[in-house]
Write a protein that holds these residues in place. Structure first.
Motif, mmCIF file in Angstrom:
data_model
loop_
_atom_site.group_PDB
_atom_site.id
_atom_site.type_symbol
_atom_site.label_atom_id
_atom_site.label_comp_id
_atom_site.label_asym_id
_atom_site.label_seq_id
_atom_site.Cartn_x
_atom_site.Cartn_y
_atom_site.Cartn_z
ATOM 1 N N THR A 14 140.284 -86.791 46.679
ATOM 2 C CA THR A 14 139.100 -86.748 47.249
ATOM 3 C C THR A 14 137.824 -86.543 46.692
ATOM 4 O O THR A 14 136.780 -87.271 46.699
ATOM 5 C CB THR A 14 139.139 -85.704 48.926
ATOM 6 O OG1 THR A 14 140.504 -86.170 49.324
ATOM 7 C CG2 THR A 14 138.208 -85.905 49.504
ATOM 8 N N PRO A 15 137.773 -85.583 45.829
ATOM 9 C CA PRO A 15 136.376 -85.367 45.031
ATOM 10 C C PRO A 15 136.185 -86.437 44.250
ATOM 11 O O PRO A 15 135.085 -86.727 44.042
ATOM 12 C CB PRO A 15 136.804 -83.890 44.275
ATOM 13 C CG PRO A 15 137.797 -83.149 44.936
ATOM 14 C CD PRO A 15 138.747 -84.336 45.688
ATOM 15 N N CYS A 16 137.335 -86.979 43.763
ATOM 16 C CA CYS A 16 136.788 -88.001 42.595
ATOM 17 C C CYS A 16 136.155 -89.382 43.359
ATOM 18 O O CYS A 16 135.107 -90.120 42.827
ATOM 19 C CB CYS A 16 138.045 -88.687 42.063
ATOM 20 S SG CYS A 16 138.935 -87.802 40.764
ATOM 21 N N GLY A 48 136.879 -95.298 41.492
ATOM 22 C CA GLY A 48 137.331 -95.387 42.747
ATOM 23 C C GLY A 48 138.279 -96.442 43.096
ATOM 24 O O GLY A 48 139.573 -96.207 43.745
ATOM 25 N N ALA A 49 137.879 -97.673 42.390
ATOM 26 C CA ALA A 49 138.964 -98.596 42.423
ATOM 27 C C ALA A 49 139.994 -98.585 41.850
ATOM 28 O O ALA A 49 141.183 -99.041 42.377
ATOM 29 C CB ALA A 49 138.166 -100.092 41.902
ATOM 30 N N LEU A 50 140.053 -97.887 40.703
ATOM 31 C CA LEU A 50 141.394 -97.811 40.040
ATOM 32 C C LEU A 50 142.232 -96.834 40.848
ATOM 33 O O LEU A 50 143.427 -96.882 40.590
ATOM 34 C CB LEU A 50 140.923 -97.287 38.539
ATOM 35 C CG LEU A 50 140.359 -98.123 37.632
ATOM 36 C CD1 LEU A 50 139.824 -97.489 36.376
ATOM 37 C CD2 LEU A 50 141.416 -99.268 37.108
ATOM 38 N N ILE A 51 141.789 -95.708 41.364
ATOM 39 C CA ILE A 51 142.543 -94.645 42.079
ATOM 40 C C ILE A 51 143.008 -95.604 43.203
ATOM 41 O O ILE A 51 144.266 -95.161 43.668
ATOM 42 C CB ILE A 51 141.716 -93.418 42.440
ATOM 43 C CG1 ILE A 51 141.335 -92.579 41.094
ATOM 44 C CG2 ILE A 51 142.367 -92.784 43.632
ATOM 45 C CD1 ILE A 51 140.339 -91.718 41.681
ATOM 46 N N ASP A 52 142.301 -96.328 44.001
ATOM 47 C CA ASP A 52 142.866 -97.193 45.293
ATOM 48 C C ASP A 52 143.926 -98.263 45.018
ATOM 49 O O ASP A 52 144.587 -98.590 45.630
ATOM 50 C CB ASP A 52 141.785 -97.717 45.869
ATOM 51 C CG ASP A 52 140.852 -96.841 46.485
ATOM 52 O OD1 ASP A 52 141.252 -95.715 46.736
ATOM 53 O OD2 ASP A 52 139.670 -97.099 46.880
ATOM 54 N N ILE A 54 136.947 -83.128 35.815
ATOM 55 C CA ILE A 54 138.236 -83.355 35.996
ATOM 56 C C ILE A 54 138.857 -82.013 35.594
ATOM 57 O O ILE A 54 139.922 -81.338 36.293
ATOM 58 C CB ILE A 54 138.983 -84.355 35.266
ATOM 59 C CG1 ILE A 54 138.512 -85.600 35.573
ATOM 60 C CG2 ILE A 54 140.651 -84.276 35.318
ATOM 61 C CD1 ILE A 54 138.572 -86.105 37.039
ATOM 62 N N LYS A 55 138.368 -81.198 34.526
ATOM 63 C CA LYS A 55 138.842 -79.918 34.162
ATOM 64 C C LYS A 55 138.672 -78.719 35.146
ATOM 65 O O LYS A 55 139.455 -78.006 35.515
ATOM 66 C CB LYS A 55 138.263 -79.433 33.063
ATOM 67 C CG LYS A 55 138.825 -78.101 32.439
ATOM 68 C CD LYS A 55 138.138 -77.742 31.096
ATOM 69 C CE LYS A 55 138.751 -76.333 30.624
ATOM 70 N NZ LYS A 55 137.839 -75.997 29.257
ATOM 71 N N ASP A 56 137.530 -78.746 35.916
ATOM 72 C CA ASP A 56 137.258 -77.887 36.955
ATOM 73 C C ASP A 56 137.940 -78.336 38.296
ATOM 74 O O ASP A 56 138.641 -77.391 38.928
ATOM 75 C CB ASP A 56 135.495 -78.208 37.585
ATOM 76 C CG ASP A 56 134.853 -77.654 36.325
ATOM 77 O OD1 ASP A 56 135.163 -76.612 35.608
ATOM 78 O OD2 ASP A 56 133.658 -77.881 36.387
ATOM 79 N N LEU A 57 138.337 -79.500 38.541
ATOM 80 C CA LEU A 57 139.123 -79.843 39.717
ATOM 81 C C LEU A 57 140.705 -79.473 39.369
ATOM 82 O O LEU A 57 141.460 -78.919 40.282
ATOM 83 C CB LEU A 57 139.353 -81.437 39.724
ATOM 84 C CG LEU A 57 138.065 -82.036 40.503
ATOM 85 C CD1 LEU A 57 138.561 -83.559 40.467
ATOM 86 C CD2 LEU A 57 137.587 -81.444 41.652
ATOM 87 N N ALA A 58 141.136 -79.431 38.114
ATOM 88 C CA ALA A 58 142.556 -78.906 37.883
ATOM 89 C C ALA A 58 142.583 -77.466 37.876
ATOM 90 O O ALA A 58 143.294 -76.908 38.389
ATOM 91 C CB ALA A 58 142.647 -79.238 36.193
#
Length: 801
Positions: free
Chosen positions: A738-740, A396-400, A559-563
């Protein structure tokens, strides 16, 4: 280095009457000397054992040590042999050019013949004694060759440790370093001189080490090749002892006292507080006994002093320089200086040993807990969940947005992302897409946003493809036969919808794959971040490779399912915007204002500011840069081109011909509309009538073809704009990010922890894993034992201070 002469002063003469009065004081002094000598030997032995432990276990301990430095052929090897009191042909193996050698000299009155033992590699144990000097040289050579073959290097910083016990050597430890060279020998890598220089600097840099710098007497101080290197390590020369070797080669040049005194002072180059030692050693390399070798050393010292007294007019300043001339003076000073440093450093060494013992004991306790935990399911569940939670927090910190770990090491440029993901181009896009900040190394949320902007640039670079006259005719005539007043508009819209489905769908899939690649890379970054922030959690999973592999697999599947879900979502948006029931193709005011030439005005710079130095700098005035062929690839410009319907159509038809009311299209105020005196005819019920209509209006159809193609291009641009700006951008952000942030830990928990104990323990049982832990524990236990032994010894040493 300022030196003291007290240890060289001879006692004053006494009269017979004084002998009786001073007998008791002499006795006390002898007892004190004996006690002092015993204490010195205890300190020396304690530091030798500590040094061996440090070499074996890689401990970084500030042990006072002497480091010999100099160029090749400057006399370091001869000095070592003279200190040992016997020759072992060290120059024949050229040990100083490959690996450092730590010589631990132990004065043992009972060892009438030298006993040498080598410390085993990666162990504090010593091998069997070696007596023959030829075996000593062979052992040094074989160990050096074996290490260089193992490391596949020309030099190695890992030292060889040799302990020499002899009745004629001092209590002294000295590290012999590889000699400086200007050029690599034939067959050696060209980088060998630089590697040697770097290694010697590393060995000499610790402030607790005394440097002994050797230089031949034939070299003038102003021409010294390596003195500047020594000053880089020790700028003030406060811990450097300078030794002028082969002093006998210079003696014949002196005839006057002032010449000798000026040379011996060297104050103009070394400073007033630095007094060199001047040493000469036997030149003959013939095989002689050890006793003869030591006699020759003593004889050379006497010859040098006699020459200065007898062959130099006026002699030399004995009071000032005598204590620094001759090998014997240098040996005594080195032994005295090292003992002085040992005594000064003993309290600090004792404190450091206590700290290291506590740390090793704590590490051993942790290792015991890990071994016990290999069968404790509850402990492993708790620790692994804390570990997984910590990884998710770092995600989360890396995404933000984060700058740790170092982006220059862990980030990727746009080209690197394309290459490593296997998607080097965007489908259907011929021109290279270079988004802002493409050369910067980004990761996490920054890299995600850059890919989003790159997708927008790629989408806006796709124009509505050319359509053949046959396709247009089939579509327009079919609509004309159905009646109604929007035949041309419907035909153009149908062409635009088909083109959007065909050309934009692959771009959407590629965008999802590229974004998934960015997010997959975050796992390694989160693991790296976690290693430096152990305080964020209490679970220690460092040794559990199986669990970490399962965690990685679970994350990649997430991540594969999200894609996959995002692909379906954006395809749904594409189907919606290209549906026949969608009003996007007909609502000209939605995005393009009131005319077909209206363009998208939103500035993309506010969406993705360009932080690089010279990339993608937009022109200040677009109207003045119509002839610039290398313009920035941005959605605004691409959309403008599409809005103006500047598509090139092959085989341009002949100029417009007059048309009847059935196919009249005219422009009012710049907008394309249907017009003219049109009258709706009854539906045509037979093909013959339709054929006649086509035949009668064959000339007008060419003009209609142009109008339909232009209108289709505008419809395509509207579909693309609504899809990119209104649908896909928000869908991809909410579908991936959002899911991550909100569902990652739940998904990993269900996959890894919502299983029975038997399946859960499969992640923690791997072949040889327990053996590895047990070996680590044995090494820690051995280190703890050695350090505790050294601690006990230093406590005894401290009591004698």
């Amino acid at each position: 280095m300022a030196t003291s002469n007290n240890f060289l002063k001879t006692p004053s003469k006494t009269t017979p009457n004084d002998k009786l009065q001073s007998s008791s004081s002499v006795s006390r002094k002898l007892n004190q000397t004996t006690v002092s000598s015993s204490s010195s030997k205890s300190r020396f032995e304690a530091y030798n054992r500590l040094q061996s432990a440090a070499v074996a276990f890689g401990e970084k301990l500030p042990i006072p040590e002497i480091v010999a430095i100099g160029g090749q052929s400057d006399g370091k090897s001869s000095l070592l042999e003279a200190l040992l009191g016997f020759r072992f042909n060290v120059r024949e193996v050229e040990m100083g050019t490959r690996r450092p050698l730590i010589l631990q000299m132990v004065h043992d009155p009972t060892a009438l013949d030298p006993r040498c033992r080598f410390q085993e590699e990666d162990s504090e144990d010593y091998g069997n004694p070696i007596v023959l000097s030829s075996e000593i040289a062979d052992t040094i050579k074989s160990r050096t060759d074996a290490m260089l073959k193992k490391t596949k290097t020309a030099v190695s910083a890992k030292p060889i440790v040799m302990r020499a016990e002899y009745a004629h050597c001092p209590n002294l430890t000295i590290i012999d370093t590889p000699g400086f060279v200007l050029k690599a020998k034939k067959g050696e890598p060209e980088s060998t001189p630089e590697e040697i220089l770097s290694m010697v600097k590393s060995l000499a840099s610790p402030p607790h080490r005394i440097l002994v710098f050797l230089q031949q007497s034939s070299v003038e101080w102003c021409s010294s090749l390596w003195l500047d290197t020594i000053r880089e390590i020790d700028p003030t020369l406060r811990r450097t002892l300078i030794v002028v070797s082969k002093f006998d080669n210079r003696l014949k040049e002196f005839t006057e006292r002032w010449e000798v005194d000026r040379y011996l002072s060297a104050s103009g180059y070394l400073g007033d507080n630095t007094q060199p030692f001047f040493v000469a050693l036997p030149k003959e390399r013939t095989t002689v006994s050890n006793d003869e070798f030591r006699r020759q050393i003593s004889q050379v010292d006497s010859d040098v002093v006699r020459h200065l007294k007898e062959n130099v007019k006026g002699g030399y300043d004995e009071e000032k320089y005598k204590s620094h001339i001759g090998f014997g003076c240098l040996r005594d000073f080195l032994e005295s200086e090292l003992q002085k440093r040992y005594k000064e450093a003993a309290p600090a060494t004792l404190a450091l040993l206590e700290q290291r013992c506590s740390e090793v004991t704590a590490q051993l306790s942790i290792m015991d807990s890990k071994l016990q935990a290999t069968s404790d399911v509850a402990y492993l569940r708790r620790s692994s969940m804390l570990f997984a939670s910590s990884i998710c927090n770092h995600m989360g910190a890396l995404i933000d947005g984060a700058a740790d770990p170092d982006p220059e090491q862990w980030g990727k440029t746009t080209e690197e992302e394309k290459s490593e993901s296997g998607m080097v181009s965007w489908p259907g896009v011929m021109a290279g897409i270079k988004p802002p900040n493409s050369s910067l190394r980004l990761y996490g949320g920054a890299a995600f946003e850059r890919v989003m902007h790159e997708f927008r640039c790629a989408a806006y670079s796709v124009e509505c493809p050319p359509v053949s006259r046959e396709k247009v005719a089939n579509i327009i005539l079919a609509h004309a036969g159905r009646g109604g007043g929007r035949g041309i508009t419907e035909a153009a819209a149908e062409i635009a919808r088909a083109a959007a489905k065909s050309w934009l769908a692959p771009l959407l899939d590629t965008a999802c794959e590229r974004l998934a690649f960015v997010l997959r890379n975050l796992f390694d970054l989160a693991m790296e971040k976690n290693q430096h922030h152990h305080f964020d959690y209490t679970g220690d999973m460092d040794g559990y490779v199986g669990f970490q592999a399962a965690l990685r697999r679970s994350y990649n599947c997430f991540i594969k399912d999200l894609a996959k879900q995002c692909k379906q979502l954006v395809r749904h948006h594409l189907d919606s915007v290209t549906s026949p029931y969608s009003q996007v193709c007909y609502d000209t005011d939605i995005l393009f204002g009131t005319g077909p030439n209206s363009t998208f005005k939103t500035s993309t710079a506010s969406i993705c500011p360009d932080l690089s130095d010279q990339e993608n700098i937009p022109p200040e005035n677009n109207n003045n840069n119509n002839n610039n062929k290398d313009q920035e690839t941005t959605p605004g410009k691409l959309l403008k081109a599409a809005g103006e319907a500047s598509m090139t159509v092959p085989e341009t038809p002949s100029p417009d011909q007059p048309r009847d009311g059935s196919f009249v299209i005219k422009k009012e105020n710049g907008n394309i509309i249907e017009g003219g005196a049109r009258k709706r005819h009854a539906r045509i019920h037979n093909n013959q009538v339709l054929t006649n209509v086509v035949s009668q209006n064959s000339s007008q159809l060419g003009s209609t073809y142009n109008e339909i193609c232009a209108l289709a291009a505008q419809h395509f641009a509207r579909i693309r704009e609504v899809l990119v700006e209104r649908s896909v951008t928000s869908a991809l952000n909410s579908g991936f990010l959002t899911p991550c942030r909100e569902r990652l830990m739940v998904a990993l928990g269900l996959d890894l922890f919502a299983v029975n104990d038997e399946n859960f323990m499969d992640m923690f049982v791997a072949p040889g894993a327990i053996d590895i832990l047990q070996n680590e524990r044995q090494n820690l236990h051995k280190r703890q034992k050695i350090l505790h032994s050294c601690l006990t010894e230093f406590k005894s040493v401290a009591r004698s201070l």
